[in-house]
Design a protein around this motif. Structure first.
Motif, PDB file in Angstrom:
ATOM      1  N   VAL A 145      39.841  34.788  40.224  1.00 56.99           N
ATOM      2  CA  VAL A 145      38.468  34.704  40.192  1.00 56.99           C
ATOM      3  C   VAL A 145      37.609  35.828  40.924  1.00 56.99           C
ATOM      4  O   VAL A 145      36.445  36.232  40.418  1.00 56.99           O
ATOM      5  CB  VAL A 145      37.964  33.452  40.923  1.00 56.99           C
ATOM      6  CG1 VAL A 145      36.516  33.164  41.043  1.00 56.99           C
ATOM      7  CG2 VAL A 145      38.669  32.210  40.108  1.00 56.99           C
ATOM      8  N   GLY A 146      38.103  36.263  41.998  1.00 54.54           N
ATOM      9  CA  GLY A 146      37.484  37.141  42.881  1.00 54.54           C
ATOM     10  C   GLY A 146      37.344  38.702  42.242  1.00 54.54           C
ATOM     11  O   GLY A 146      36.233  39.327  42.204  1.00 54.54           O
ATOM     12  N   ALA A 147      38.367  39.191  41.818  1.00 50.89           N
ATOM     13  CA  ALA A 147      38.622  40.292  41.058  1.00 50.89           C
ATOM     14  C   ALA A 147      37.494  40.709  40.198  1.00 50.89           C
ATOM     15  O   ALA A 147      36.789  41.669  40.374  1.00 50.89           O
ATOM     16  CB  ALA A 147      39.956  40.843  40.556  1.00 50.89           C
ATOM     17  N   PRO A 148      37.014  40.038  39.182  1.00 54.05           N
ATOM     18  CA  PRO A 148      36.132  40.350  38.159  1.00 54.05           C
ATOM     19  C   PRO A 148      34.761  40.430  38.749  1.00 54.05           C
ATOM     20  O   PRO A 148      33.755  41.213  38.643  1.00 54.05           O
ATOM     21  CB  PRO A 148      36.143  39.419  37.026  1.00 54.05           C
ATOM     22  CG  PRO A 148      37.392  38.632  37.151  1.00 54.05           C
ATOM     23  CD  PRO A 148      37.895  38.880  38.556  1.00 54.05           C
ATOM     24  N   HIS A 149      34.403  39.698  39.849  1.00 53.57           N
ATOM     25  CA  HIS A 149      33.177  39.369  40.749  1.00 53.57           C
ATOM     26  C   HIS A 149      32.896  40.808  41.071  1.00 53.57           C
ATOM     27  O   HIS A 149      32.028  41.573  41.280  1.00 53.57           O
ATOM     28  CB  HIS A 149      33.281  38.381  41.679  1.00 53.57           C
ATOM     29  CG  HIS A 149      32.017  38.372  42.457  1.00 53.57           C
ATOM     30  ND1 HIS A 149      30.696  38.025  41.964  1.00 53.57           N
ATOM     31  CD2 HIS A 149      31.947  38.857  43.718  1.00 53.57           C
ATOM     32  CE1 HIS A 149      30.015  37.969  42.887  1.00 53.57           C
ATOM     33  NE2 HIS A 149      30.689  38.675  43.920  1.00 53.57           N
ATOM     34  N   VAL A 150      34.251  41.453  41.980  1.00 51.98           N
ATOM     35  CA  VAL A 150      34.068  42.679  42.699  1.00 51.98           C
ATOM     36  C   VAL A 150      33.890  43.748  41.688  1.00 51.98           C
ATOM     37  O   VAL A 150      33.141  45.111  42.042  1.00 51.98           O
ATOM     38  CB  VAL A 150      35.357  43.054  43.733  1.00 51.98           C
ATOM     39  CG1 VAL A 150      35.351  44.283  43.979  1.00 51.98           C
ATOM     40  CG2 VAL A 150      35.533  41.742  44.421  1.00 51.98           C
ATOM     41  N   VAL A 151      34.582  43.537  40.490  1.00 51.31           N
ATOM     42  CA  VAL A 151      34.180  44.799  39.549  1.00 51.31           C
ATOM     43  C   VAL A 151      32.832  44.951  39.063  1.00 51.31           C
ATOM     44  O   VAL A 151      32.464  45.908  39.007  1.00 51.31           O
ATOM     45  CB  VAL A 151      35.230  44.683  38.393  1.00 51.31           C
ATOM     46  CG1 VAL A 151      34.692  45.723  37.012  1.00 51.31           C
ATOM     47  CG2 VAL A 151      36.611  44.896  38.823  1.00 51.31           C
ATOM     48  N   ALA A 152      32.411  43.799  38.692  1.00 49.88           N
ATOM     49  CA  ALA A 152      30.857  43.542  38.377  1.00 49.88           C
ATOM     50  C   ALA A 152      29.900  44.056  39.620  1.00 49.88           C
ATOM     51  O   ALA A 152      28.979  45.000  39.509  1.00 49.88           O
ATOM     52  CB  ALA A 152      30.664  42.049  38.145  1.00 49.88           C
ATOM     53  N   ARG A 153      30.223  43.560  40.849  1.00 49.99           N
ATOM     54  CA  ARG A 153      29.422  44.091  41.875  1.00 49.99           C
ATOM     55  C   ARG A 153      29.474  45.661  42.213  1.00 49.99           C
ATOM     56  O   ARG A 153      28.424  46.199  42.560  1.00 49.99           O
ATOM     57  CB  ARG A 153      29.682  43.584  43.342  1.00 49.99           C
ATOM     58  CG  ARG A 153      28.742  43.419  44.334  1.00 49.99           C
ATOM     59  CD  ARG A 153      29.334  43.884  45.745  1.00 49.99           C
ATOM     60  NE  ARG A 153      30.257  44.455  45.643  1.00 49.99           N
ATOM     61  CZ  ARG A 153      31.484  44.122  46.563  1.00 49.99           C
ATOM     62  NH1 ARG A 153      31.497  42.759  47.076  1.00 49.99           N
ATOM     63  NH2 ARG A 153      32.645  44.998  46.654  1.00 49.99           N
ATOM     64  N   ASP A 154      30.555  46.155  42.082  1.00 47.44           N
ATOM     65  CA  ASP A 154      30.652  47.639  42.271  1.00 47.44           C
ATOM     66  C   ASP A 154      29.992  48.358  41.168  1.00 47.44           C
ATOM     67  O   ASP A 154      29.633  49.472  41.526  1.00 47.44           O
ATOM     68  CB  ASP A 154      32.327  47.962  42.223  1.00 47.44           C
ATOM     69  CG  ASP A 154      32.774  47.426  43.387  1.00 47.44           C
ATOM     70  OD1 ASP A 154      32.401  46.877  44.685  1.00 47.44           O
ATOM     71  OD2 ASP A 154      34.272  47.522  43.719  1.00 47.44           O
ATOM     72  N   ALA A 155      30.034  47.889  40.116  1.00 56.67           N
ATOM     73  CA  ALA A 155      29.340  48.758  39.062  1.00 56.67           C
ATOM     74  C   ALA A 155      27.713  48.372  39.217  1.00 56.67           C
ATOM     75  O   ALA A 155      27.213  49.758  39.069  1.00 56.67           O
ATOM     76  CB  ALA A 155      29.577  47.831  37.599  1.00 56.67           C
ATOM     77  N   LEU A 156      27.259  47.402  39.640  1.00 52.99           N
ATOM     78  CA  LEU A 156      25.940  47.409  40.129  1.00 52.99           C
ATOM     79  C   LEU A 156      25.587  48.396  41.452  1.00 52.99           C
ATOM     80  O   LEU A 156      24.518  49.002  41.515  1.00 52.99           O
ATOM     81  CB  LEU A 156      25.295  45.882  40.388  1.00 52.99           C
ATOM     82  CG  LEU A 156      25.482  44.979  39.279  1.00 52.99           C
ATOM     83  CD1 LEU A 156      24.932  43.748  39.632  1.00 52.99           C
ATOM     84  CD2 LEU A 156      24.386  45.428  38.274  1.00 52.99           C
ATOM     85  N   VAL A 157      26.584  48.493  42.233  1.00 56.39           N
ATOM     86  CA  VAL A 157      26.364  49.525  43.256  1.00 56.39           C
ATOM     87  C   VAL A 157      26.374  50.792  42.975  1.00 56.39           C
ATOM     88  O   VAL A 157      25.552  51.887  43.418  1.00 56.39           O
ATOM     89  CB  VAL A 157      27.415  49.085  44.543  1.00 56.39           C
ATOM     90  CG1 VAL A 157      27.447  50.199  45.475  1.00 56.39           C
ATOM     91  CG2 VAL A 157      27.228  47.856  44.944  1.00 56.39           C
ATOM     92  N   GLU A 158      27.213  51.081  41.923  1.00 54.44           N
ATOM     93  CA  GLU A 158      27.275  52.367  41.201  1.00 54.44           C
ATOM     94  C   GLU A 158      25.954  52.860  40.579  1.00 54.44           C
ATOM     95  O   GLU A 158      25.507  53.919  40.550  1.00 54.44           O
ATOM     96  CB  GLU A 158      28.493  52.562  40.190  1.00 54.44           C
ATOM     97  CG  GLU A 158      29.700  52.630  40.991  1.00 54.44           C
ATOM     98  CD  GLU A 158      29.782  53.866  41.797  1.00 54.44           C
ATOM     99  OE1 GLU A 158      29.588  54.966  41.348  1.00 54.44           O
ATOM    100  OE2 GLU A 158      30.698  53.756  43.000  1.00 54.44           O
ATOM    101  N   LEU A 159      25.506  51.981  40.114  1.00 59.21           N
ATOM    102  CA  LEU A 159      23.832  52.119  39.746  1.00 59.21           C
ATOM    103  C   LEU A 159      22.755  52.138  40.549  1.00 59.21           C
ATOM    104  O   LEU A 159      21.396  52.322  40.111  1.00 59.21           O
ATOM    105  CB  LEU A 159      23.467  51.069  38.621  1.00 59.21           C
ATOM    106  CG  LEU A 159      24.815  51.078  37.455  1.00 59.21           C
ATOM    107  CD1 LEU A 159      24.308  49.553  36.452  1.00 59.21           C
ATOM    108  CD2 LEU A 159      24.260  52.119  36.212  1.00 59.21           C
TER     109      LEU A 159
END
Length: 191
Positions: A145-159
């Protein structure tokens, strides 16, 4: 050891809450959740932790046992004192912080003022096994459950978003959606 206080809130100062318990005013440095609870109840009940130093006795207050438990676990981390532990527990819901530790998400802790990269990594390193042992996850569900959330969060941080802004935005998206879709939803709401 003072583990719990029940009394009437008489003051909310920058140093903490003052609870009148049987005619004695206890100064308690409390989490925001504990302060809100004490503010809205006639007689507040707080879980507490008494920190004993050579020159002072300090009380820390929590809204529930899970906040207090995480606070005590954070104190076991080398270099984390009660003020930093209180700041960490005050910054996010306990479940989010536990998930971040389990998923080795040190960036979540770096977003808290006063926590640098090394301290955040130390928190994750020293508490991951303790939390995994306390909360067994036989099917790998938490990581799944957590891994996709971290991927999405990291993508927003990269933006260019901060970790806190990204977490808030993702809280308003569909948790079942793929990371790419959650990022799209967050960007649409921000526009």
């Amino acid at each position: 050891m003072i583990a719990r206080l029940r009394g009437r809130l008489v003051a909310n100062t920058p140093d903490g809450l003052v609870l009148d318990v049987g005619g004695v005013g206890y100064l308690v440095a409390a989490t925001p959740a504990a302060a809100r609870r004490a503010d809205r109840e006639d007689e507040a009940s707080l879980h507490t932790y008494l920190h004993v130093r050579e020159d002072a006795l300090q009380l820390y207050g929590f809204a529930d046992a899970s906040e207090r438990e995480l606070f005590v676990q954070l104190l076991s981390v080398n270099g984390i004192g009660p003020k930093v532990a209180l700041a960490i527990v005050s910054g996010s819901p306990v479940a989010e912080l536990r998930r971040a530790i389990t998923l080795e998400d040190s960036a979540r802790f770096q977003a808290i003022p006063g926590i640098g990269k090394k301290t955040a990594e130390r928190i994750v390193l020293e508490l991951k096994e303790k939390l995994a042992a306390a909360m067994p996850d036989p099917g790998g569900g938490l990581a799944a459950v957590g891994a996709p959330h971290v991927v999405a969060r990291d993508a927003l941080v990269e933006l260019g978003w901060s970790v806190v802004e990204a977490e808030r935005a993702l809280a308003e998206t569909d948790p079942e959606a793929a990371p790419e879709e959650r990022v799209r939803q967050a960007l649409k709401k921000a526009a």
